[in-house]
Design a protein around this motif. Structure first.
Motif, PDB file in Angstrom:
ATOM      1  N   GLU A  26       0.272 -20.617  -2.744  1.00 30.99           N
ATOM      2  CA  GLU A  26      -0.108 -20.191  -2.792  1.00 30.99           C
ATOM      3  C   GLU A  26      -0.134 -18.889  -2.313  1.00 30.99           C
ATOM      4  N   GLN A  27       0.584 -18.177  -3.079  1.00 27.42           N
ATOM      5  CA  GLN A  27       1.112 -16.759  -2.116  1.00 27.42           C
ATOM      6  C   GLN A  27       0.464 -15.959  -3.975  1.00 27.42           C
ATOM      7  N   PRO A  28      -0.291 -15.307  -2.831  1.00 33.39           N
ATOM      8  CA  PRO A  28      -0.558 -13.851  -4.170  1.00 33.39           C
ATOM      9  C   PRO A  28       0.492 -13.149  -4.760  1.00 33.39           C
ATOM     10  N   PHE A  29       0.049 -12.787  -6.024  1.00 32.07           N
ATOM     11  CA  PHE A  29       1.628 -11.849  -6.973  1.00 32.07           C
ATOM     12  C   PHE A  29       1.395 -10.322  -5.879  1.00 32.07           C
ATOM     13  N   VAL A  30       1.885 -10.333  -6.006  1.00 33.01           N
ATOM     14  CA  VAL A  30       2.313  -8.678  -5.521  1.00 33.01           C
ATOM     15  C   VAL A  30       3.509  -7.769  -5.921  1.00 33.01           C
ATOM     16  N   SER A  31       3.394  -6.118  -6.347  1.00 38.92           N
ATOM     17  CA  SER A  31       3.286  -5.610  -7.172  1.00 38.92           C
ATOM     18  C   SER A  31       3.828  -4.426  -6.590  1.00 38.92           C
ATOM     19  N   VAL A  32       5.460  -4.036  -6.258  1.00 41.12           N
ATOM     20  CA  VAL A  32       5.777  -3.913  -4.730  1.00 41.12           C
ATOM     21  C   VAL A  32       6.346  -2.720  -6.372  1.00 41.12           C
ATOM     22  N   GLN A  33       5.690  -1.260  -5.964  1.00 38.84           N
ATOM     23  CA  GLN A  33       6.101  -0.329  -6.380  1.00 38.84           C
ATOM     24  C   GLN A  33       7.190   0.998  -5.927  1.00 38.84           C
ATOM     25  N   LEU A  34       7.941   1.620  -6.108  1.00 40.56           N
ATOM     26  CA  LEU A  34       9.108   2.630  -5.818  1.00 40.56           C
ATOM     27  C   LEU A  34       8.703   3.902  -6.719  1.00 40.56           C
ATOM     28  N   VAL A  46      -1.517  -7.434  -5.368  1.00 38.97           N
ATOM     29  CA  VAL A  46      -1.236  -7.008  -4.109  1.00 38.97           C
ATOM     30  C   VAL A  46      -0.643  -6.111  -4.385  1.00 38.97           C
ATOM     31  N   VAL A  47      -0.696  -4.502  -3.984  1.00 39.98           N
ATOM     32  CA  VAL A  47       0.217  -3.606  -3.746  1.00 39.98           C
ATOM     33  C   VAL A  47       1.077  -2.981  -2.741  1.00 39.98           C
ATOM     34  N   GLY A  48       2.834  -2.721  -3.130  1.00 37.11           N
ATOM     35  CA  GLY A  48       3.524  -2.747  -1.881  1.00 37.11           C
ATOM     36  C   GLY A  48       4.219  -1.303  -2.422  1.00 37.11           C
ATOM     37  N   VAL A  49       4.144  -0.193  -1.254  1.00 35.77           N
ATOM     38  CA  VAL A  49       4.958   0.736  -2.107  1.00 35.77           C
ATOM     39  C   VAL A  49       6.198   0.713  -0.720  1.00 35.77           C
ATOM     40  N   ASP A  77     -12.492  -8.274   2.982  1.00 34.37           N
ATOM     41  CA  ASP A  77     -12.699  -6.303   3.199  1.00 34.37           C
ATOM     42  C   ASP A  77     -10.950  -6.459   4.018  1.00 34.37           C
ATOM     43  N   VAL A  78      -9.673  -7.413   4.063  1.00 36.44           N
ATOM     44  CA  VAL A  78      -8.505  -6.937   4.436  1.00 36.44           C
ATOM     45  C   VAL A  78      -8.154  -5.449   2.885  1.00 36.44           C
ATOM     46  N   ALA A  79      -8.131  -4.147   3.496  1.00 33.75           N
ATOM     47  CA  ALA A  79      -7.372  -3.749   2.240  1.00 33.75           C
ATOM     48  C   ALA A  79      -5.929  -3.275   2.781  1.00 33.75           C
ATOM     49  N   VAL A  80      -5.594  -2.802   3.250  1.00 38.33           N
ATOM     50  CA  VAL A  80      -4.674  -2.520   4.155  1.00 38.33           C
ATOM     51  C   VAL A  80      -3.780  -2.822   5.365  1.00 38.33           C
ATOM     52  N   LEU A  98       1.068  -2.199   2.251  1.00 40.56           N
ATOM     53  CA  LEU A  98       0.756  -3.319   1.552  1.00 40.56           C
ATOM     54  C   LEU A  98      -1.070  -3.119   1.279  1.00 40.56           C
ATOM     55  N   VAL A  99      -1.552  -2.628  -0.055  1.00 42.66           N
ATOM     56  CA  VAL A  99      -2.792  -2.674  -0.063  1.00 42.66           C
ATOM     57  C   VAL A  99      -3.176  -3.753  -1.511  1.00 42.66           C
ATOM     58  N   ARG A 100      -4.744  -4.193  -0.955  1.00 43.03           N
ATOM     59  CA  ARG A 100      -5.145  -4.994  -1.567  1.00 43.03           C
ATOM     60  C   ARG A 100      -5.474  -4.169  -2.869  1.00 43.03           C
TER      61      ARG A 100
END
Length: 879
Positions: free
Chosen positions: A427-435, A518-521, A545-548, A596-598
């Motif tokens: 059930e985990q959404p895929f997350v792109s962690v960016q640096l 989700v994008v993580g920074v 509506d949860v964006a951040v 984390l940002v949608r």
């Protein structure tokens, strides 16, 4: 029914709070103006020194009163006296005939100066008037001519002898007016006058008002004994209601009233021949006599009495009018605050209502300054400066007071988010962690990547974008390390890429796996907790509506070095206090790490703004403007490095302040106009930068204060000192505001007092850098993203002074100004002491900057184990 009863109680409670605070404020005004009694002196006054100029009339500008105005003055004076003394014969010659119409006698003056031609005209006109008008009792040829040094004594005697010869046989005596000591210095002068006209003004001699009448009579008796065969007329005797303190002599309405009330009964008892100095305040005299010159009248320049000659003496007879105005203005804001603040309790409502009332009271005082004082153009400029300082300080104080009250008095946070239980892998959404990184030490970046490789999360990727790093020795090791981590770790090197960090993140967004929701920074120096994604990503499941979802910034390796301790706790304060305060109304300041940002919200609303060097905060505001939800989870899930030294953190704050102004300029129309932002969100995004705007105006105030001090020192009659009634509240607000932060730190964090002090020193020490950033952001459209160094320190013989040279210069200037004011100016007066206090108060940011630089050079010490994770608890105590 219950709802109606609930709102009825809230309305009643709000009315009671507003009424109670307003009434207490009225009582404080009354207590401070409770009045004193020195005996009654009602009755006829022997005579007044009289100059007829109205409030806005200046003889130097050839502005003179009309005959009607002079007649009205004399009618008013005739109710309490039958005599007036004048100073010149050419200006306002209608005084004598008008006085005759009102049944008043005149001691006529001829103004004598260094201009012989004008003296001849003055003397001729005065002699003619004395001959032609029966109500002219006598003639005074010259006023303090010898005291000013306009003429030598032998030349003055020539004019006196001419006047006596011309008036011989008329029964009208001739004299000249000088202070008592001039008569004693030139005893031969008495041989050329029919009577002595003496000025007895103990204020100018620094005599305290309690001893002033006795001192004046001592000097009068000394003249009687020295010149037994000459009548002595007291040409001027009185006390100013305002002015600088001279030694022990203080100018105030109460002091003037006391002097007059003590003198009049004694004068009647001894049958003295005197003229009170003076009938009406004369604002134009500030150019000749300095600050006290306009305030010697028993009546104000608008012809209203300053005080009565019987009953209580009040220093401010208009206090009740001011107090009621302050209550009326503050009542509605106090009522609304008490009505609308939910969960604050009675103490919290009273706290904020009292702050509002205090600020409004200062506002009322400032508005009344032009009514209470006669201000020159320069003084009005100074007043505007002080009103601006008081207004900004009050605005910052109210914003801080709201934050303080919410932390101290609110029972609990309504929007309180914590870590969530991890979702099953399926059930985990895929997350792109960016640096994004630029010119970073490879070992630091690799440590961050290692922590990302240990995440307890199944569905994620890591994109590292190195942009604009020319030195291959910095980015090649990172590329090599990434190559060994598998396909979900991807590295990109962009040799020449626009947009700074935002440009790199937008490139990463284009390379993001299509599955990512989700994008993580994270920043390049952050070692991330393995559970970061697992406990925060579930928040996005609550609502589209949860964006951040934002976690706090925190630090590692700080406990063993003084400057890094200061940095850690100074950062921590915002994340333990300010972020909760803003999160309560969904007005988050998004940060560029541990966020984390949608992805749909990020991509759908324009990505990262490359025009702004604070792209993270700008994105957060942009998403909130769309009605989206931003959440703050106060749980430390990653730690970075503190800035390497004071120069590094100054660079960082400059960038933040610059970016804040870019954001404010860009979004101001929507913050003030229509849109989906709530009133509370607008409040936070407008007032959230008050503190930094205050730092900018503090710098303006420093330069203006230095310029004003130069004016005080070299042109004291033109540049009067600021009025106590406004300068003192500014000082009080500054001190009060400074005390709020440490109290909040102690309430919300397990922070030792020494570290609270260190964080406070760093906070004020950064004021100058922030001020420069604010002004640069206002003037410039685009800024340059300057990375914050985390692993180097400047070297060289002048390296210590290089980052703080401007602060050192301003500190030296303020200290020299204060010392010059103490050494070259009368610094005994309350006004002088307050201005010196303001100058010294303004040194605090620059002293703080120097202390920060010293702390940055202190050696490492062994950290206590308990300190290493001291900022780890993510919960604000009591909430």
């Amino acid at each position: 029914m219950k709802k109606a009863l609930h709102w009825t109680w809230r309305l009643v409670g709000a009315l009671l709070v507003a009424a109670l605070v307003g009434y207490l404020q009225y009582l404080i005004w009354g207590w401070s103006n409770r009045g004193v009694s020195f005996g009654d002196a009602a009755g006829e006054v022997h005579g007044f020194a009289y100059s007829p100029y109205q409030r806005d009339q200046w003889p130097s500008r050839a502005e003179y009163p009309s005959m009607e105005q002079i007649s009205t003055d004399l009618l008013l004076l005739s109710r309490s006296t039958q005599r007036v003394r004048t100073y010149g014969a050419l200006e306002n010659p209608s005084i004598i005939p008008l006085a005759e119409l009102h049944g008043m006698r005149v001691t006529s003056g001829a103004w004598i100066s260094g201009d012989h031609a004008n003296n001849v005209k003055e003397l001729g006109a005065a002699i003619t008037s004395a001959r032609d008008y029966r109500n002219v009792e006598r003639l005074v040829v010259g006023n303090e001519v010898l005291l000013r040094g306009d003429l030598p004594v032998d030349q003055l005697i020539v004019y006196l002898d001419v006047a006596r010869k011309q008036l011989a046989g008329t029964g009208k005596g001739v004299s000249t007016a000088e202070p008592w000591h001039v008569w004693l210095k030139y005893p031969a002068l008495a041989d050329h006058v029919d009577y002595l006209t003496v000025h007895l003004l103990p204020f100018h001699e620094g005599v305290p008002v309690e001893q002033a009448v006795g001192y004046a009579m001592q000097r009068y008796d000394e003249l009687i004994a020295r010149f037994p065969n000459k009548p002595v007329v007291i040409g001027e005797i009185g006390w100013p209601s305002r002015g600088p303190q001279i030694e022990a002599a203080e100018a105030s309405a109460a002091a003037e009233a006391r002097f007059i009330r003590e003198f009049l009964p004694l004068a009647r008892e001894r049958n003295l021949d005197y003229f009170l100095m003076e009938a009406f305040d004369q604002p134009w005299k500030v150019d000749l006599e300095g600050w006290a010159g306009p305030y010697w009248g028993l009546f104000k320049a608008d012809r209203s009495p300053k005080f009565s000659l019987d009953g209580l003496i009040l220093d401010d007879i208009r206090w009740e009018q001011k107090a009621l105005a302050a209550v009326q203005i503050a009542f509605v804001p106090m009522f609304l605050v008490a009505l609308l603040l939910r969960g604050w309790g009675a103490r919290g409502r009273l706290w904020l209502a009292a702050l509002i009332q205090a600020c409004v009271s200062v506002f009322v005082v400032s508005l009344n300054v032009p009514e209470d004082y006669y201000l020159t153009d320069n003084a009005q400029l100074g007043l505007m400066l002080l009103i601006g300082a008081a207004g900004l300080t009050a605005a910052v104080l109210l914003a801080h007071g709201f934050e303080f009250g919410e932390v101290m008095f609110k029972g609990r946070w309504r929007r309180r988010f914590g870590p969530r239980p991890p979702l099953p892998a399926g059930e985990q959404p895929f997350v792109s962690v960016q640096l994004a990184c630029c010119n970073e030490p490879p070992e630091m970046v690799i440590a961050t990547i290692e922590s990302l490789a240990r995440l307890n999360y199944a569905n994620y990727e890591v994109l590292v974008v190195d942009n604009n790093t020319a030195d291959e020795a910095l980015w090649r090791p990172v590329e090599a390390y990434m190559a060994g981590l598998g396909p979900r770790f991807r590295f990109f090197h962009l040799p020449k890429w626009p947009g700074f960090k935002a440009g790199a993140l937008n490139f990463a967004l284009e390379q993001t796996d299509p599955r990512a929701e989700v994008v993580g920074v994270v920043d390049a120096d952050y070692v991330v907790d393995p559970d970061w994604l697992a406990v925060l990503v579930p928040h996005f499941k609550d609502s589209p509506d949860v964006a951040v979802v934002q976690a706090p910034q925190a630090h590692r390796d700080w406990a063993g070095q003084a400057f890094r301790r200061m940095c850690n706790w100074e950062f921590d304060g915002f994340f333990r206090i300010g972020m909760h305060h803003r999160n309560e109304r969904n007005a988050l300041i998004q940060h560029g790490t541990m966020t984390l940002v949608r992805r749909a919200a990020l991509a759908g609303h324009g990505g990262w703004s490359e025009w702004c060097i604070c792209e993270d905060t700008e994105l957060g505001l942009r998403l909130i403007k769309q009605g989206l939800d931003t959440r703050y989870v106060d749980h430390v899930l990653g730690r970075g490095l503190t800035p390497s030294d004071f120069a590094a953190i100054k660079s960082q704050r400059f960038r933040w302040a610059f970016g804040a102004m870019q954001i404010l300029k860009h979004h101001l129309p929507s913050l003030l106009g229509t849109g989906r932002l709530t009133l509370a969100q607008r409040y936070h995004f407008l007032t959230g930068w008050f503190q930094w705007l205050g730092d900018a105006l503090q710098l303006v105030f420093v330069f203006a204060s230095l310029a004003w001090t130069l004016g005080i020192l070299f042109q004291p009659k033109v540049f009067s000192l600021p009025v106590v009634t406004l300068a003192l509240p500014v000082l009080g607000f500054m001190v009060f505001k400074a005390a709020l932060g440490p109290v909040l730190y102690r309430r919300t964090m397990a922070c030792p007092w020494v570290d609270i002090l260190g964080a406070s020193v760093l906070s004020v020490g950064l004021s100058h850098a922030i001020a420069r950033g604010i002004f640069a952001g206002i003037v410039k459209r685009r800024g340059e993203f300057i990375r914050t160094p985390k692993s180097w320190k400047a070297k060289g013989k002048l390296a210590f002074f290089s980052p703080i040279r401007e602060e050192v210069g301003l500190l030296a200037a303020l200290l020299l100004a204060a010392l010059a004011l103490v050494g070259l100016h009368d610094a005994q007066g309350l006004e002088s002491r307050i201005w010196v206090g303001i100058l010294l108060m303004q040194t605090i940011p620059y002293v703080g900057a120097i202390l920060c630089q010293v702390a940055a050079y202190l050696p490492e010490r062994a950290a206590v184990a308990s300190e290493v994770g001291a900022s780890a608890p993510g919960v604000a105590h009591g909430h």
